[in-house]
Design an enzyme around this catalytic site. Structure first.
Site, PDB file in Angstrom:
ATOM      1  N   LYS A 101       0.844  -1.203   0.000  1.00  0.00           N
ATOM      2  CA  LYS A 101       0.000   0.000   0.000  1.00  0.00           C
ATOM      3  C   LYS A 101       0.884   1.260   0.000  1.00  0.00           C
ATOM      4  O   LYS A 101       2.095   1.163   0.259  1.00  0.00           O
ATOM      5  CB  LYS A 101      -0.923  -0.014   1.225  1.00  0.00           C
ATOM      6  CG  LYS A 101      -0.159   0.019   2.556  1.00  0.00           C
ATOM      7  CD  LYS A 101      -1.047  -0.357   3.727  1.00  0.00           C
ATOM      8  CE  LYS A 101      -0.266  -0.280   5.030  1.00  0.00           C
ATOM      9  NZ  LYS A 101      -1.023  -0.845   6.158  1.00  0.00           N
ATOM     10  N   MET A 151      11.721  24.824   2.758  1.00  0.00           N
ATOM     11  CA  MET A 151      11.022  24.047   1.726  1.00  0.00           C
ATOM     12  C   MET A 151      11.971  23.258   0.828  1.00  0.00           C
ATOM     13  O   MET A 151      11.778  22.077   0.579  1.00  0.00           O
ATOM     14  CB  MET A 151      10.149  24.976   0.872  1.00  0.00           C
ATOM     15  CG  MET A 151       9.264  24.207  -0.097  1.00  0.00           C
ATOM     16  SD  MET A 151       8.334  25.264  -1.205  1.00  0.00           S
ATOM     17  CE  MET A 151       7.224  26.083  -0.075  1.00  0.00           C
ATOM     18  N   TYR A 192      14.992  30.456   9.035  1.00  0.00           N
ATOM     19  CA  TYR A 192      13.783  31.194   9.397  1.00  0.00           C
ATOM     20  C   TYR A 192      13.633  31.288  10.913  1.00  0.00           C
ATOM     21  O   TYR A 192      13.875  30.322  11.631  1.00  0.00           O
ATOM     22  CB  TYR A 192      12.544  30.498   8.821  1.00  0.00           C
ATOM     23  CG  TYR A 192      12.414  30.667   7.325  1.00  0.00           C
ATOM     24  CD1 TYR A 192      12.225  31.926   6.755  1.00  0.00           C
ATOM     25  CD2 TYR A 192      12.489  29.571   6.484  1.00  0.00           C
ATOM     26  CE1 TYR A 192      12.118  32.082   5.390  1.00  0.00           C
ATOM     27  CE2 TYR A 192      12.366  29.711   5.111  1.00  0.00           C
ATOM     28  CZ  TYR A 192      12.181  30.974   4.567  1.00  0.00           C
ATOM     29  OH  TYR A 192      12.069  31.130   3.208  1.00  0.00           O
ATOM     30  N   ARG A 228     -10.656   0.361  14.854  1.00  0.00           N
ATOM     31  CA  ARG A 228     -10.451   1.213  13.682  1.00  0.00           C
ATOM     32  C   ARG A 228     -11.312   0.631  12.567  1.00  0.00           C
ATOM     33  O   ARG A 228     -12.443   1.031  12.386  1.00  0.00           O
ATOM     34  CB  ARG A 228      -8.947   1.204  13.344  1.00  0.00           C
ATOM     35  CG  ARG A 228      -8.513   2.195  12.330  1.00  0.00           C
ATOM     36  CD  ARG A 228      -7.011   2.149  12.117  1.00  0.00           C
ATOM     37  NE  ARG A 228      -6.555   0.857  11.600  1.00  0.00           N
ATOM     38  CZ  ARG A 228      -5.320   0.607  11.189  1.00  0.00           C
ATOM     39  NH1 ARG A 228      -4.390   1.537  11.261  1.00  0.00           N
ATOM     40  NH2 ARG A 228      -4.992  -0.568  10.718  1.00  0.00           N
TER      41      ARG A 228
HETATM   42  C1  LIG Z   1      -0.162  -1.747   6.878  1.00  0.00           C
HETATM   43  C2  LIG Z   1      -0.692  -3.038   7.370  1.00  0.00           C
HETATM   44  C3  LIG Z   1       0.146  -4.153   7.516  1.00  0.00           C
HETATM   45  C4  LIG Z   1       1.655  -4.075   7.362  1.00  0.00           C
HETATM   46  O1  LIG Z   1       2.220  -3.666   8.575  1.00  0.00           O
HETATM   47  P1  LIG Z   1       3.789  -3.437   8.765  1.00  0.00           P
HETATM   48  O2  LIG Z   1       3.919  -3.062  10.175  1.00  0.00           O
HETATM   49  O3  LIG Z   1       4.164  -2.356   7.820  1.00  0.00           O
HETATM   50  O4  LIG Z   1       4.467  -4.722   8.421  1.00  0.00           O
HETATM   51  C5  LIG Z   1      -0.425  -5.367   7.845  1.00  0.00           C
HETATM   52  N1  LIG Z   1      -1.763  -5.466   8.065  1.00  0.00           N
HETATM   53  C6  LIG Z   1      -2.587  -4.409   7.961  1.00  0.00           C
HETATM   54  C7  LIG Z   1      -4.044  -4.593   8.235  1.00  0.00           C
HETATM   55  C8  LIG Z   1      -2.084  -3.158   7.635  1.00  0.00           C
HETATM   56  O5  LIG Z   1      -2.907  -2.110   7.565  1.00  0.00           O
END
Ligand SMILES: *Cc1c(COP(=O)(O)O)cnc(C)c1O
Length: 390
Positions: free
Chosen positions: A57, A331, A277, A157
């Site tokens: 993802k 930036m 800054y 969640r």
């Molecule tokens: C992102 C995610 C993972 C992967 O987790 P990592 O800690 O990056 O290995 C596994 N399961 C679910 C449901 C996730 O959202």
């Protein structure tokens, strides 16, 4: 009529493009694809009999879905996880093995088009509630298509409320469609957190309702938990990309990303001069400063700054010397104190390492008050990106 370019013209044009990025003041991000393959194999070794799936993802945690997926497939990975349908399509387009599975963790919205896209690209929805299942079930074309079920074990969640498990357990069409039962850890990176055992127990209770169904609980850190909750399939993300899944111990993973930015300008200032800054860092000695071509627009967190009240911000490495960030990250630029670097190395154009073999994503994250996941997924789009090791 458009003239086709001669080979010489093509070569000249390619050289000009390379020169442009080489000669530019922008940073270079190098992604080592062989390290991602090696990390997958390493995690597969730890999961043993259980399959090791890859979570790709968020553009493979910022490293590039299109590059990473074929490499993982060639390494032997056959199961992929994404958050969204659009990501799932990108994964499907890069896979050769038509039977490879892609799970969409965020599940289905109650929109017909979502279901149609999932069916077209053969993306398996991870169902997380009774209404979600009912919507999917009532689309005739989805009949016979597999689904996964996410049971919530304490994150609150996404995921099915554990009290709803018996309803689905009695639903024959659901049982027929169910191909994977998943749970998700809340703090698996803290091996001694009592929550881990409680979540495993809650997951076991849900599993009892679907005893024939393959199960998946472990993320990268979960793979290393002493209880080894691997079940049929692990879901590795962070570790693949070089993050440390065992923060209390040395990182077992190979570093994947290297980020280097060139020194653009050098200046010497007296004690008492401020930098950047709002003048938030003050020189305490005569100091040599280097401005490098990388800032928060490139994903370098502003919170990695080194300011008078929080001097231990990020650092860069030049010729083996650790050189701290000073003043606000801006930036497109960050200023570094290079006073203690070997003088011969401190020249305009010299590359300073921000991430790499000597500075892991976890190190930078700790100094920016965040986690390495955020460092990776923030990696900017304007770098000169180089892929090696394929
Ligand atoms: C992102 C995610 C993972 C992967 O987790 P990592 O800690 O990056 O290995 C596994 N399961 C679910 C449901 C996730 O959202």
């Amino acid at each position: 009529m458009k003239r086709t370019l001669t080979n010489d013209e093509r070569l000249a044009r390619a050289r000009a493009i390379v020169a442009l990025s080489d000669a530019s003041t922008q940073a270079t991000l190098t992604i080592d694809l062989s390290a991602i393959a090696a990390n997958w194999k390493k995690l597969s070794d730890v999961t043993g009999q259980a399959e090791c799936g890859a979570v790709v993802k968020a553009d493979a945690y910022g490293t590039g879905i299109e590059f990473v997926v074929p490499v993982l497939e060639r390494a032997g990975c056959r199961t992929f996880f994404v958050a969204h349908v659009s990501e799932g399509k990108r994964v499907r387009d890069r896979l050769r093995d038509k039977s490879a599975r892609i799970f969409v963790l965020n599940g289905v919205l109650p929109k017909r088009e979502t279901v149609e896209l999932m069916l077209i690209h053969r993306l398996i929805p991870v169902i997380g509630s009774l209404p979600e299942w009912r919507f999917w079930r009532d689309i005739p074309e989805a009949a016979g298509f597999p689904v996964a079920l996410h049971v919530d074990t304490g994150m609150n969640r996404l995921g099915l409320d554990a009290r709803d498990v018996p309803v689905l357990a009695q639903d024959d069409s659901f049982r027929k469609a169910l191909s994977l039962l998943i749970g998700h850890f809340v703090s698996s990176e803290a091996a001694d957190d009592p929550l881990n055992a409680r979540q495993i127990a809650a997951f076991e209770a849900a599993r009892a309702a679907f005893p024939q169904t393959p199960a998946s609980l472990a993320n990268s850190s979960g793979i290393f938990l002493p209880a080894r909750p691997h079940y049929a399939l692990a879901r590795a993300g962070y570790g693949l990309y070089g993050g440390n899944p065992t923060p209390d111990q040395p990182n077992p993973m190979r570093p994947v990303v290297t980020l280097e930015a060139p020194i653009i300008q050098l200046r010497d200032v007296e004690a008492g001069a401020t930098v950047g800054y709002n003048g938030r860092w003050t020189a305490r000695r005569p100091t040599r400063l280097a401005a490098i071509g990388l800032g928060y627009a490139d994903g370098l967190m502003r919170s990695a700054n080194g300011i008078d009240e929080k001097p231990d911000g990020g650092f860069a490495i030049l010729a083996g010397a650790r050189c701290p960030f000073v003043g606000r990250v801006s930036m497109d630029l960050t200023v570094i104190d290079v006073t203690d670097a070997p003088p011969g190395a401190v020249v305009p154009g010299a590359l300073m390492q921000i991430l790499g073999p000597d500075i892991g994503v976890d190190d930078l994250a700790a100094r920016a008050g965040t986690i390495g996941y955020e460092v990776l997924t923030n990696l900017g789009r304007r770098y000169n990106r180089v892929y090696i090791g394929d």
